[in-house]
Write a protein that holds these residues in place. Structure first.
Motif, PDB file in Angstrom:
ATOM      1  N   ASN A  90       0.828  -1.204   0.000  1.00 16.91           N
ATOM      2  CA  ASN A  90       0.000   0.000   0.000  1.00 16.91           C
ATOM      3  C   ASN A  90       0.865   1.257   0.000  1.00 16.91           C
ATOM      4  OD1 ASN A  90      -2.581   1.555   0.567  1.00 16.91           O
ATOM      5  ND2 ASN A  90      -1.440   2.059   2.416  1.00 16.91           N
ATOM      6  N   GLU A  93       2.336   1.686  -3.465  1.00 14.18           N
ATOM      7  CA  GLU A  93       1.276   2.060  -4.399  1.00 14.18           C
ATOM      8  C   GLU A  93       0.922   3.543  -4.270  1.00 14.18           C
ATOM      9  OE1 GLU A  93      -2.642  -0.234  -6.008  1.00 14.18           O
ATOM     10  OE2 GLU A  93      -2.505   0.054  -3.830  1.00 14.18           O
ATOM     11  N   ASP A 237      -2.235  -5.577   6.334  1.00 12.65           N
ATOM     12  CA  ASP A 237      -1.760  -5.115   5.024  1.00 12.65           C
ATOM     13  C   ASP A 237      -0.266  -5.374   4.805  1.00 12.65           C
ATOM     14  OD1 ASP A 237      -4.351  -4.130   4.401  1.00 12.65           O
ATOM     15  OD2 ASP A 237      -3.917  -2.261   5.482  1.00 12.65           O
ATOM     16  N   LYS A 269      -4.010   0.427   4.655  1.00 11.26           N
ATOM     17  CA  LYS A 269      -4.892   1.045   3.660  1.00 11.26           C
ATOM     18  C   LYS A 269      -5.845   2.048   4.306  1.00 11.26           C
ATOM     19  CE  LYS A 269      -4.772  -2.909   0.515  1.00 11.26           C
ATOM     20  NZ  LYS A 269      -5.552  -3.984  -0.144  1.00 11.26           N
TER      21      LYS A 269
END
Length: 329
Positions: A90, A93, A237, A269
């Motif tokens: 995450n 990203e 996560d 997230k």
């Protein structure tokens, strides 16, 4: 068991056993003078350290003394290897999305990892000394494991057996130096200065049921200038567990006792959990408004990184540092 290394004027410091409540400690030189020595012969030395740990917690250790984090070096002041992964995809990203870069699908099943400098770690309360505040100084709150010997080609189901100890990490990054370095196609060097670690390294059993599936299922707290800015759960996560990271590292090489493997910046997230590095906060701002609003760290800024158990007690002690300007700059 909890272990630390005290400053004694030498490169590798003095190994001590620390009580569970982090209030007292006892020198372990009759067993092993340094943590690396203990790791080199773990199966023989660890039980002896464990017996001293039990006596210390029971108030029966001879020559115990008050434990103070500011007297600590990193648990391993220098290591044979420091390999830092990026398990929280995450985080990757978000950072890539902020600069309109597509993230390869391979990042979800093939870990990112780099080798950092391992010859000069700094203590949990040592200053972060920088020559320029223009380099984009950022903290990165992480978790790391210290391994024993691990053979090349180890399978995931066996890699966890090599985990000896866990620590917290501040993997300082110089964000404004990173783009030019990565553009060369050869990875980080100048943009990754000395790394700091928690005062205490702990065996996995100290985490109780929070240690599961090769992950630590507790929040990691980051306080910047006294303000809590993040408390993501390290077990949520995390795409690649520590055994998976170790397996990745050992694909083509043996790994020797005293190697450190990092999780990468802990990130959830759920944005309400806050952030473990400023770059992630700036990425969210870029996505929302088109420009980053939060500045990087400046001289005089402080960062505190800590993990508490379910009873609110510190497990590793705190990384508690300030950014200062290098002398003569």
């Amino acid at each position: 068991m909890k272990l630390a290394t005290l400053k004694d004027g030498s490169r590798d410091g003095q190994l001590v056993v620390v009580a569970r409540d982090l209030k007292t400690a006892c020198i372990a030189d009759g067993i092993a003078p340094t943590l690396q020595r203990a790791l080199d012969d773990w199966n023989f030395i660890a039980p002896q350290l464990g017996e001293l740990y039990d006596r210390l917690n029971a108030g029966r250790a001879v020559n115990s003394f008050e434990f103070e984090s500011q007297n600590c070096m990193a648990p391993l002041p220098r290591a044979f290897q420091w390999a830092d992964g990026s398990s929280y995809v995450n985080h990757v990203e978000l950072v890539r999305k902020a600069r309109n870069a597509e993230m390869p699908d391979s990042f979800w099943h093939d870990p990112l990892m780099y080798q950092g400098g391992s010859d000069d770690f700094i203590g949990p309360c040592d200053d972060i000394v920088m020559c320029s505040a223009e380099w984009g100084i950022d903290f990165e709150s992480e978790i790391a494991v210290i391994t024993g010997d691990v053979p090349m080609g180890v399978k995931v189901q066996h890699a966890g057996e090599a985990i000896r100890l866990l620590m917290l990490v501040n993997d300082v990054s110089l964000r404004n130096l990173i783009p030019a370095e990565l553009a060369k196609g050869f990875g980080f060097l100048q943009s990754k200065p000395a790394t700091s670690f928690s005062p205490v390294a702990v065996t996995p059993d100290e985490l109780g049921d929070a240690w599961k599936d090769g992950k630590v299922h507790l929040p990691l707290r980051s306080s910047w200038n006294g303000n809590l800015v993040g408390q993501p759960n390290a077990g949520v996560d995390m795409v690649f567990s520590f055994p998976q990271l170790i397996t990745h590292l050992c694909k083509t090489r043996n790994v020797r006792a005293g190697s450190i493997v990092g999780s990468g910046t802990v990130s959830n997230k759920d944005a309400a959990k806050g952030y473990s590095c400023i770059a992630e906060k700036r990425a969210l701002e870029m996505i929302a408004t088109g420009e980053p609003l939060t500045p990087f760290m400046q001289y005089g800024d402080s960062i505190k990184i800590e993990m508490l158990d379910k009873n609110g007690k510190s497990i590793f002690g705190a990384i508690d540092q300030s950014v200062v300007e290098a002398d003569g700059v």
